[in-house]
Scaffold this motif. Structure first.
Motif, mmCIF file in Angstrom:
data_model
loop_
_atom_site.group_PDB
_atom_site.id
_atom_site.type_symbol
_atom_site.label_atom_id
_atom_site.label_comp_id
_atom_site.label_asym_id
_atom_site.label_seq_id
_atom_site.Cartn_x
_atom_site.Cartn_y
_atom_site.Cartn_z
ATOM 1 N N ASP A 1 14.638 11.184 35.754
ATOM 2 C CA ASP A 1 13.618 10.580 36.169
ATOM 3 C C ASP A 1 12.699 10.758 35.410
ATOM 4 N N TYR A 2 12.082 9.827 34.515
ATOM 5 C CA TYR A 2 10.852 9.854 33.563
ATOM 6 C C TYR A 2 9.749 9.187 34.289
ATOM 7 N N GLY A 3 9.551 8.892 35.425
ATOM 8 C CA GLY A 3 8.321 8.149 35.822
ATOM 9 C C GLY A 3 7.283 8.804 35.942
ATOM 10 N N SER A 4 7.134 10.088 35.784
ATOM 11 C CA SER A 4 5.895 10.844 35.585
ATOM 12 C C SER A 4 5.222 10.985 34.455
ATOM 13 N N GLU A 5 5.902 10.515 33.512
ATOM 14 C CA GLU A 5 5.531 10.921 32.109
ATOM 15 C C GLU A 5 4.304 9.823 31.897
ATOM 16 N N GLN B 1 30.972 16.185 23.608
ATOM 17 C CA GLN B 1 29.622 17.477 23.460
ATOM 18 C C GLN B 1 28.556 16.768 23.599
ATOM 19 N N LEU B 2 28.258 15.328 23.422
ATOM 20 C CA LEU B 2 27.039 14.675 23.550
ATOM 21 C C LEU B 2 26.601 14.743 25.035
ATOM 22 N N PRO B 3 25.170 14.594 25.219
ATOM 23 C CA PRO B 3 24.546 14.545 26.529
ATOM 24 C C PRO B 3 24.996 13.236 27.065
ATOM 25 N N ARG B 4 24.964 13.250 28.456
ATOM 26 C CA ARG B 4 25.311 11.849 29.188
ATOM 27 C C ARG B 4 24.028 12.113 30.160
ATOM 28 N N ARG B 5 23.293 10.843 30.120
ATOM 29 C CA ARG B 5 22.067 11.020 31.084
ATOM 30 C C ARG B 5 21.929 9.605 31.793
ATOM 31 N N ALA B 6 21.729 9.554 32.933
ATOM 32 C CA ALA B 6 21.546 8.380 33.517
ATOM 33 C C ALA B 6 20.162 8.192 34.171
ATOM 34 N N CYS B 7 19.500 7.424 33.394
ATOM 35 C CA CYS B 7 18.020 7.357 33.825
ATOM 36 C C CYS B 7 18.019 6.565 35.122
ATOM 37 N N GLN B 8 17.037 6.749 36.033
ATOM 38 C CA GLN B 8 16.971 6.198 37.265
ATOM 39 C C GLN B 8 15.894 5.173 37.398
ATOM 40 N N CYS B 9 15.727 4.521 36.150
ATOM 41 C CA CYS B 9 14.488 3.490 36.028
ATOM 42 C C CYS B 9 15.420 2.140 36.763
ATOM 43 N N SER B 10 14.778 1.167 37.075
ATOM 44 C CA SER B 10 15.189 -0.049 37.956
ATOM 45 C C SER B 10 16.180 -0.811 36.664
ATOM 46 N N PHE B 11 15.767 -0.968 35.457
ATOM 47 C CA PHE B 11 16.250 -1.427 34.425
ATOM 48 C C PHE B 11 17.763 -0.816 34.194
ATOM 49 N N CYS B 12 17.799 0.538 33.750
ATOM 50 C CA CYS B 12 18.892 1.509 33.648
ATOM 51 C C CYS B 12 19.935 1.345 34.678
ATOM 52 N N ARG B 13 19.370 1.441 35.980
ATOM 53 C CA ARG B 13 20.240 1.468 37.210
ATOM 54 C C ARG B 13 20.902 -0.006 37.143
ATOM 55 N N ALA B 14 20.194 -1.295 36.959
ATOM 56 C CA ALA B 14 20.646 -2.550 37.085
ATOM 57 C C ALA B 14 21.911 -2.638 36.125
#
Length: 140
Positions: A116-120, A25-38
Motif C-alpha cells: 500500500d503506497y497511498g501514504s507516499e 527469485q524476483l519479488p512479487r508485489r500486489a499493489c492495493q491501489c484501485s487500478f492494480c486491483r481492477a
C-alpha cells in the motif's frame, strides 16, 4: 544474466528483462491501489537488472496516469492488456512489470506481498521507484 521476456496479448508491446535472478527469485508485489486491483496485477522488478521495451505500433500504446501522475501505466490499445508502469525523470527511466504478462508466468508461482503506497508523497514515491524498479534502457 537471465532473460525474462513478455508482453501484451497481441504482441504490440514486448519487453526483455535481463536479471541475475531466476523468475522464482524476483519479488512479487500486489499493489492495493484501485487500478492494480481492477487489473489483477502482480508486479515485479529488479533494480540490478535492465529492461528493454519494443513497441510495434506506437499509436496503439496507451499511457494512463492517475494519482500523483508520476508514471505512465502502459496498456496496449489493441488487446487491452496492462503490461507495465514506467516512470521517467531527467534522462532516466524505471519500470515495474505486470507478472501476468511474462512468457514464463508459471515460474512466478507463489504469494505476492500486499503493498500500500497511498501514504507516499511525490518525493518518497520517486525515491522508492528509483531504488526498487528496473532501470529501462529502451523506454516505451
Amino acid at each position: 544474466m537471465k532473460l525474462h521476456a513478455g508482453g501484451c496479448h497481441c504482441g504490440n508491446l514486448r519487453y526483455e528483462l535481463r536479471s541475475a535472478s531466476a523468475a522464482a527469485q524476483l519479488p512479487r508485489r500486489a499493489c492495493q491501489c484501485s487500478f492494480c486491483r481492477a487489473h489483477g496485477a502482480v508486479s515485479t522488478s529488479d533494480p540490478q537488472g535492465t529492461l528493454h521495451f519494443t513497441v510495434r505500433d506506437p499509436a496503439s500504446l496507451l499511457r494512463y496516469r492517475f494519482g500523483l501522475k508520476l508514471a505512465d501505466f502502459l496498456i496496449c490499445g489493441a488487446c487491452g492488456v496492462y503490461v507495465a508502469a514506467q516512470m521517467r525523470e531527467g534522462d532516466g527511466a524505471w519500470a515495474v512489470l505486470n507478472v501476468n504478462t511474462m512468457d514464463e508466468v508459471d515460474a512466478f508461482a507463489g504469494p505476492a506481498d500486499s503493498m500500500d503506497y497511498g501514504s507516499e508523497d511525490a518525493a518518497a514515491r520517486i525515491a522508492r521507484r528509483k531504488s526498487r524498479w528496473t532501470p529501462v534502457t529502451a523506454p516505451a
